[in-house]
Design a protein around this motif. Structure first.
Motif, PDB file in Angstrom:
ATOM      1  N   VAL A 180       0.845  -1.190   0.000  1.00 34.99           N
ATOM      2  CA  VAL A 180       0.000   0.000   0.000  1.00 34.99           C
ATOM      3  C   VAL A 180       0.878   1.236   0.000  1.00 34.99           C
ATOM      4  O   VAL A 180       1.784   1.366   0.829  1.00 34.99           O
ATOM      5  N   ILE A 181       0.634   2.133  -0.943  1.00 37.56           N
ATOM      6  CA  ILE A 181       1.352   3.407  -0.982  1.00 37.56           C
ATOM      7  C   ILE A 181       0.327   4.538  -0.992  1.00 37.56           C
ATOM      8  O   ILE A 181      -0.806   4.366  -1.453  1.00 37.56           O
ATOM      9  N   ARG A 182       0.738   5.672  -0.458  1.00 37.39           N
ATOM     10  CA  ARG A 182      -0.137   6.848  -0.426  1.00 37.39           C
ATOM     11  C   ARG A 182       0.467   7.947  -1.274  1.00 37.39           C
ATOM     12  O   ARG A 182       1.659   8.252  -1.174  1.00 37.39           O
ATOM     13  N   ILE A 183      -0.380   8.543  -2.128  1.00 35.44           N
ATOM     14  CA  ILE A 183       0.069   9.610  -3.005  1.00 35.44           C
ATOM     15  C   ILE A 183      -0.768  10.850  -2.701  1.00 35.44           C
ATOM     16  O   ILE A 183      -1.993  10.841  -2.843  1.00 35.44           O
ATOM     17  N   ASP A 186       1.748  14.996  -5.072  1.00 34.41           N
ATOM     18  CA  ASP A 186       2.965  14.525  -5.752  1.00 34.41           C
ATOM     19  C   ASP A 186       3.986  13.912  -4.798  1.00 34.41           C
ATOM     20  O   ASP A 186       5.150  13.719  -5.157  1.00 34.41           O
ATOM     21  N   LYS A 187       3.559  13.598  -3.585  1.00 33.57           N
ATOM     22  CA  LYS A 187       4.443  12.946  -2.630  1.00 33.57           C
ATOM     23  C   LYS A 187       3.966  11.525  -2.407  1.00 33.57           C
ATOM     24  O   LYS A 187       2.800  11.285  -2.131  1.00 33.57           O
ATOM     25  N   THR A 188       4.897  10.565  -2.549  1.00 35.71           N
ATOM     26  CA  THR A 188       4.558   9.155  -2.410  1.00 35.71           C
ATOM     27  C   THR A 188       5.185   8.585  -1.141  1.00 35.71           C
ATOM     28  O   THR A 188       6.392   8.750  -0.918  1.00 35.71           O
ATOM     29  N   VAL A 189       4.363   7.916  -0.334  1.00 36.18           N
ATOM     30  CA  VAL A 189       4.836   7.317   0.918  1.00 36.18           C
ATOM     31  C   VAL A 189       4.364   5.870   0.953  1.00 36.18           C
ATOM     32  O   VAL A 189       3.192   5.575   0.703  1.00 36.18           O
ATOM     33  N   ARG A 190       5.272   4.965   1.273  1.00 35.98           N
ATOM     34  CA  ARG A 190       4.908   3.552   1.419  1.00 35.98           C
ATOM     35  C   ARG A 190       4.334   3.335   2.808  1.00 35.98           C
ATOM     36  O   ARG A 190       4.985   3.628   3.813  1.00 35.98           O
TER      37      ARG A 190
END
Length: 226
Positions: A180-183, A186-190
């Motif tokens: 699962v990743i969160r966008i 324009d910032k992506t966090v696992r």
């Protein structure tokens, strides 16, 4: 003793009556917002009820039918008739129809609801054996939504969740191997911490929020053998 003004008495008499109406209005607005943002669906994409059923899904339905016969909801003749239909059925929609009159919606062994998940001043969840479309719309306004993927059927190896969170939360339960990743902006966090295989299935959470929160629940880590 002075009487309270009519308007005050009216509000007191209707205490709590405004919340269901507010929830209904909020859900309608959320559906309109989601519909406006939703891209055209590919014509060749199968609907949840059109997907082919597995043997495991048939066994789930068979268990519900047998339980219904055991407690008297189905006669022996009805059980035999439905089992005959069950083992000749090909799609999930055909299976789901066999138990629609035996259990409430939240207890059905198959969940083919592909509508947006909206929680306006309440809690809403989607879980069990449900079909996850390639894109899922989630709205939580002063409420909480929960998506449980542990027993779900993924229609795509890349699932996109478009989440609108306003003082609301999104809780995601995942099985092993689902990343699962969160966008956001324009910032992506696992969000998952456990390792996954390259090229494995992934859930992308695209958030538009104001004081919203996304949580991911993973299975316990397996202990390594010494």
């Amino acid at each position: 003793m002075r009487r309270a003004p009519d308007i005050v008495r009216s509000v007191n008499e209707r205490a709590g009556s405004w919340l269901p109406k507010l929830q209904e209005v909020g859900e309608r607005l959320a559906e309109e917002w989601v519909s406006a943002r939703r891209p055209p669906v590919a014509g060749d994409a199968p609907q949840p009820h059109e997907l082919r059923a597995s043997d495991a899904d048939r066994e789930r339905i068979a268990q519900v039918l047998q339980d219904a016969h055991a407690d008297g909801r189905l006669s022996l003749e009805e059980l035999e008739e439905r089992l005959g239909v069950l083992y000749s059925s090909r799609t999930l929609g055909e299976l789901a129809a066999l138990t629609s009159d035996l259990l409430p919606a939240e207890e059905q062994p198959l969940n083919l609801d592909d509508r947006p998940v909206s929680a306006i001043f309440k809690k809403e969840q989607r879980g069990g054996r449900w079909v996850v479309p390639a894109e899922v719309a989630v709205t939580a306004m002063f409420g909480t939504t929960k998506l449980d993927f542990r027993d779900a059927i993924l229609q795509n190896r890349r699932i996109i969740i478009n989440a609108t969170l306003v003082f609301g939360g999104l809780e995601i339960h995942v099985p092993e191997g689902l990343e699962v990743i969160r966008i956001a902006k324009d910032k992506t966090v696992r969000l998952t911490k456990q390792p996954t295989e390259p090229g494995g299935p992934v859930v992308e959470v695209h958030t538009t929020n104001f004081a919203g929160e996304v949580k991911v629940k993973e299975p316990p880590r397996r202990k390594r053998r010494r």
